[in-house]
Design an enzyme around this catalytic site. Structure first.
Site, short mmCIF file in Angstrom:
data_model
loop_
_atom_site.label_atom_id
_atom_site.label_comp_id
_atom_site.label_asym_id
_atom_site.label_seq_id
_atom_site.Cartn_x
_atom_site.Cartn_y
_atom_site.Cartn_z
N THR A 28 9.83 3.29 -0.56
CA THR A 28 10.50 5.23 0.52
C THR A 28 8.97 4.87 1.85
O THR A 28 8.81 5.05 1.24
CB THR A 28 9.50 6.17 -1.24
OG1 THR A 28 10.39 6.43 -2.08
CG2 THR A 28 9.92 7.43 0.13
N THR A 31 10.00 2.87 7.24
CA THR A 31 9.45 1.19 6.73
C THR A 31 9.80 0.56 5.52
O THR A 31 11.17 0.01 6.59
CB THR A 31 7.56 1.09 6.73
OG1 THR A 31 6.73 1.55 7.90
CG2 THR A 31 7.15 -0.64 7.21
N GLY A 82 6.60 0.62 1.49
CA GLY A 82 5.34 0.92 3.31
C GLY A 82 3.90 1.71 2.44
O GLY A 82 3.73 1.83 1.17
N ALA A 83 3.33 2.11 3.79
CA ALA A 83 1.56 3.01 3.25
C ALA A 83 1.44 3.63 4.69
O ALA A 83 1.87 3.47 5.38
CB ALA A 83 0.16 1.84 2.82
N LYS A 94 -1.44 5.96 0.25
CA LYS A 94 0.41 6.35 0.01
C LYS A 94 0.66 7.97 -0.64
O LYS A 94 -0.25 8.46 -0.73
CB LYS A 94 0.98 5.09 -0.77
CG LYS A 94 0.88 3.91 -0.31
CD LYS A 94 1.63 3.05 -1.30
CE LYS A 94 2.85 3.15 -1.76
NZ LYS A 94 4.19 3.48 -0.81
N GLY A 96 2.21 10.06 2.04
CA GLY A 96 2.69 10.50 3.27
C GLY A 96 4.27 11.16 3.63
O GLY A 96 4.56 12.70 3.49
N GLU A 103 6.22 5.69 -7.25
CA GLU A 103 5.97 4.65 -6.04
C GLU A 103 4.90 3.70 -7.24
O GLU A 103 4.71 2.47 -7.72
CB GLU A 103 5.65 4.81 -5.08
CG GLU A 103 6.27 4.78 -3.87
CD GLU A 103 5.98 5.88 -2.40
OE1 GLU A 103 6.24 6.06 -1.46
OE2 GLU A 103 5.02 6.43 -2.63
N LYS A 121 -1.75 1.60 11.11
CA LYS A 121 -2.50 1.44 10.03
C LYS A 121 -3.72 0.44 9.29
O LYS A 121 -3.87 1.49 8.41
CB LYS A 121 -0.98 1.62 8.98
CG LYS A 121 0.15 2.84 9.45
CD LYS A 121 1.49 3.09 8.60
CE LYS A 121 2.12 3.72 8.91
NZ LYS A 121 3.04 3.62 7.78
#
Ligand code: 5RP
Length: 219
Positions: A28, A31, A82-83, A94, A96, A103, A121
Site C-alpha cells: 500500500t 510507491t 514500500g516503507a 511501515k 504511514g 501488510e 528513506k
C-alpha cells in the site's frame, strides 16, 4: 530526480521479480501505486494479486488485475511493498498509510518480500519516522501510557480508522536500536493489534532508488 520519480524507478525495478503465473502480494502507498500501474501491463501474465488494503484493492481492480483473498491464495511467492524507513539490515518502519496489519500478514505469507523505497528513506537507525501502532479503540489510552513508559511520545491519529476498524498511535522519539526486541515488546502489549516495525520478518530485497539509479540490498 524528484521523490516521485525515484518511487517510480524503484517500483519499476521490482517488476524483475514478477514471474509469469505468479500470485503477487501487493502493499500500500504511493510507491506501490506506481508498481500497480506497471503491473497492469502484465495483468494477463500473472495469476492475480493479494492486496494489503482497500485502497490497493480498488487500484488493482481498476487496472484489471484480479484480487484474490489470502485465504484462497495460500502462501505467496512474492510480496512488493514500500516503507516509511529502512535500514541496510532490511529492517523497516511501515504504516504511514495505516495499512500495517494487513501488510504484515501478507508479508508473513510470502516467500520473498521486495521492498521499494526512494533513498530519503534509508536511515542508519529507525526512529526518525514516528512508529505507527494499530490499537483496539478501547485500549488506545492504555497502550499510549505503556508506550510513554518506554520513552516514546504517542500521538493519536485522530479521525483515522484502519481498514480493520481500529485506531493508530504514531509514536515519536523512539530510538530503535534493537528493532526485533521492540517489535516483540510492543506486540505483546494488551490492546495492540500490530506494530509497524518489520524486523522479525523484514524485507528480503530492498530496492533503493536514488539519482544514480536503483541499488539492490539483500539480506
Ligand atoms: C502503508 C505503508 C507504506 O508502505 C508506507 O507508508 C510508504 O508509503 P509511500 O510509498 O506512500 O511513501 O506502510 O501502510
Amino acid at each position: 530526480m524528484d521523490a516521485d520519480a525515484k518511487k517510480r524507478a524503484a517500483a519499476t525495478a521490482a517488476l524483475e521479480y514478477v514471474e509469469d503465473g505468479m500470485m503477487v502480494g501487493v502493499g500500500t502507498g504511493s510507491t506501490v501505486n506506481h508498481f500497480i500501474a506497471a503491473l497492469a501491463a502484465r495483468r494477463h501474465r500473472i495469476a492475480g494479486a493479494v492486496s494489503s488494503s482497500e485502497a490497493s484493492t480498488a487500484l488493482l481492480r481498476e487496472a484489471g488485475i484480479e484480487v484474490v483473498s489470502l485465504n484462497d491464495a495460500g502462501d505467496l511467492p512474492l510480496y512488493v511493498d514500500g516503507a516509511d524507513e529502512a535500514t541496510k539490515h532490511l529492517h523497516l518502519t511501515k504504516g504511514g498509510g495505516g495499512a500495517l496489519t494487513r501488510e504484515k500478514i501478507v508479508a508473513a505469507a510470502s516467500r520473498k518480500f521486495v521492498c521499494i523505497v526512494d533513498d530519503a528513506k534509508l536511515v542508519p537507525v529507525l526512529g526518525r519516522f514516528p512508529l505507527p501502532v494499530e490499537v483496539i479503540p478501547m485500549a488506545r489510552s492504555l497502550v499510549a501510557r505503556r508506550l510513554a513508559a518506554k520513552g516514546g511520545q504517542p500521538v493519536w491519529r485522530q479521525g483515522f480508522r484502519t481498514d480493520n476498524g481500529n485506531e493508530i498511535l504514531d509514536v515519536h522519539n523512539l530510538k530503535i536500536t534493537d528493532p526485533v526486541a521492540l517489535e516483540t515488546e510492543i506486540g505483546l502489549l494488551a490492546g495492540v493489534v500490530e506494530v509497524g516495525l518489520f524486523a522479525r520478518r523484514g524485507a528480503d530485497v530492498l530496492l533503493v532508488a536514488g539519482d544514480g539509479g536503483v541499488q539492490t540490498l539483500k539480506r
